[in-house]
Design an enzyme around this catalytic site. Structure first.
Site, PDB file in Angstrom:
ATOM      1  N   LYS A 266      59.616  76.686  27.051  1.00 42.47           N
ATOM      2  CA  LYS A 266      58.986  75.258  26.781  1.00 42.47           C
ATOM      3  C   LYS A 266      59.417  74.434  28.351  1.00 42.47           C
ATOM      4  O   LYS A 266      60.491  74.064  28.593  1.00 42.47           O
ATOM      5  CB  LYS A 266      60.009  74.530  25.887  1.00 42.47           C
TER       6      LYS A 266
ATOM      7  N   GLU B 118      72.624  74.098  32.467  1.00 39.47           N
ATOM      8  CA  GLU B 118      73.090  73.672  33.865  1.00 39.47           C
ATOM      9  C   GLU B 118      72.620  72.289  33.515  1.00 39.47           C
ATOM     10  O   GLU B 118      71.499  71.811  33.445  1.00 39.47           O
ATOM     11  CB  GLU B 118      72.138  74.436  34.886  1.00 39.47           C
TER      12      GLU B 118
ATOM     13  N   CYS C 215      69.683  68.383  41.295  1.00 40.55           N
ATOM     14  CA  CYS C 215      70.692  68.552  40.822  1.00 40.55           C
ATOM     15  C   CYS C 215      71.735  68.710  41.772  1.00 40.55           C
ATOM     16  O   CYS C 215      72.947  68.275  41.535  1.00 40.55           O
ATOM     17  CB  CYS C 215      70.938  69.427  39.424  1.00 40.55           C
TER      18      CYS C 215
ATOM     19  N   GLU D 150      74.817  59.990  37.721  1.00 35.22           N
ATOM     20  CA  GLU D 150      73.632  60.617  38.685  1.00 35.22           C
ATOM     21  C   GLU D 150      72.343  60.001  38.494  1.00 35.22           C
ATOM     22  O   GLU D 150      71.878  59.434  37.446  1.00 35.22           O
ATOM     23  CB  GLU D 150      73.434  62.131  37.784  1.00 35.22           C
TER      24      GLU D 150
END
Length: 488
Positions: free
Chosen positions: A180, A255, A289, A390
């Site tokens: 996906k 992750e 990331c 973030e």
């Protein structure tokens, strides 16, 4: 730059065939450099579509896992060669769909090819060990067995590399896959899966279903026939994936985010540190990331570092990633642009000093895209939102410290622990950083972003489920150890 001549509709790939969703609905994928350009239409799939893909993968897993691992690796070699032949087309699609510059997109696609070839070779490596038994007439050893059907949920920021670094080990270790991809970059994903299809994988071994995370992602979490889920994305969604998988006993790998620091010591090569901070923090518009977010600089060199940083950031050309002179492209979507702008506003409200950038770019040439200026704050403290959350955009927060010990304390003062860098020529500083930095990836005199495909990758704290991806470490997630005791 190519001229769009038609807008194609891309289908799901289920059981070796390209099929439309049962919902009969599609989503438009928009070029973030020009919101009036539709890159393609992708399926807005239903649970019925997911169920068909999982059923196909479950059936295919029975014969796929019996195939010799070296033979499975041959399929990966074929897929790598086909992707390599189509590299320019895939990379251009990635740039049009996600926004990163064409050189970055080509580099990422080439990395995908290298990952496939690496894991193709894994089919010829050992999968167990002989263990001495207390019974002198017995043989005891370990081997590995695949999980079965693996659900792969991937983000939009690396639409080629991340799916491939999950799919390749899953396949070579004997699992079948349902992918996906992020809906925002599902056209790029479809072009990658087209290459897998052309490589001749048996029907059902690899499947792709596109659609909203609330339907397809949640459906994967809940599906009783998905034995493992590997996810890359935000920590908020990742926790939901982990909780749902745990509730039904499925294996999961997460992750997630990062708030990655760079420490600049007073003995650092400042030019090197500046170049790496810009590359690590602003390439891909900061949408990595592992991107540099906090820049922690010793007071003795703080002003000089800031001066050099500003001089180079001011030369950055922002524009359409397909244009040869563009260094930084747009944010990936209007939503992401608004998120970045909201964090910049919070930084100003908290009292950080905006020393450069901070605005949406609305010049005539870029008015139809989701462009934001590279942004630098100083007078930042580590308790500010812009130093803790973030942002996933081209925003750097500078923090001044007196000692390396202070720098390490601030660097570790985060819920995340993905990557970190230090710039220093002092061996003692290097060793302290390696020992004390709470991050899964630590780099000395190199940018925080980037990891080599043969090395384990993953974070600490809330950046990860504490598993590792890539390299030979991938076998730990995609297989289970089986201990065998044989007595004659």
């Amino acid at each position: 730059m190519s001229i769009q001549t038609e807008v194609k509709t891309y289908l799901n790939f289920v059981n070796g065939a390209w099929v439309a969703s049962s919902s009969e609905q599609v989503d438009a994928s928009i070029n973030p450099a020009n919101k009036h350009e539709i890159v393609g239409y992708v399926q807005k799939s239903s649970l019925e579509d997911l169920n068909e893909a999982v059923a196909a993968a479950k059936t295919a897993s029975q014969s796929w896992k019996k195939l010799a691992a070296s033979a499975r690796g041959e399929y990966l070699y074929k897929a790598a060669n086909i992707i390599e032949k189509n590299l320019d087309d895939i990379a251009e699609t990635m740039t049009r769909e996600m926004g990163k510059t064409l050189p970055e997109a080509k580099g990422e696609t080439a990395r995908g090819v290298a990952i496939l070839r690496y894991y193709a070779g894994e089919g010829m490596r050992k999968v167990g060990d002989v263990i001495p038994s207390t019974d002198n007439d017995a043989l005891m050893f370990t081997t590995r067995t695949p999980l079965g059907v693996v659900g792969v949920i991937t983000p939009w920021n690396f639409p080629v590399a991340i799916p491939i670094w999950k799919i390749a080990p899953a396949l070579v270790y004997g699992n079948t896959v349902v992918l996906k991809p992020a809906q925002e970059t599902a056209v790029t994903a479809a072009k990658v899966i087209e290459c897998f299809a052309k490589a001749g994988f048996p029907d059902g071994v690899i499947n792709m279903v596109t659609g909203p995370g609330s339907v397809i992602g949640q459906g994967m979490i809940d599906h009783p026939d998905i034995n493992g889920i590997t996810f890359t994305g935000s920590d908020t969604v990742g926790k939901l994936v982990g909780q749902g998988a745990l509730a039904r006993g499925a294996k999961y790998q997460l992750e997630m985010g990062g708030k990655n620091p760079v420490i600049v010591a007073n003995d650092a090569d400042l030019d090197l540190a500046v170049d790496a901070t810009i590359s690590g923090g602003l390439k891909s518009t900061g949408q990595k990331c592992t991107a540099t977010s906090r820049v922690i600089v010793q007071s003795e060199v703080y002003d000089k570092f800031k001066e050099k940083l500003l001089a180079k950031v001011k030369d950055i050309k922002v524009g359409n990633g397909l244009e040869a002179d563009t260094w930084m492209g747009p944010c990936s979507s209007e939503s992401q642009l608004n998120t970045v702008l909201s964090y910049i506003k919070k930084g100003k409200e908290e009292g950080a000093h905006l020393v450069y950038g901070g605005n949406q770019i609305s010049s005539e040439a870029l008015a139809n895209g989701f462009f934001v200026e590279p942004t630098i704050f100083d007078n930042t403290t580590n308790d500010m939102i812009i130093a803790q959350e973030e942002i996933f955009g081209p925003v750097l927060a500078l923090l001044k410290v007196d000692t390396i010990e202070d720098a390490l304390d601030i660097a570790n003062d985060s819920k995340f622990g993905l990557s970190a860098s230090i710039f220093t020529t002092n061996i003692s500083n290097m060793l302290s950083f390696i020992k004390e930095m709470d991050a899964g990836l630590v780099r000395i005199n190199a940018e925080s972003a980037g990891v080599e495909l043969q090395a384990p990758f993953g974070g600490m704290k809330q950046s990860s489920s504490h598993s590792r991806e890539q390299g030979q470490a991938a076998i730990e997630f995609f297989t289970s150890i089986k201990t065998v005791f044989v007595k004659g």
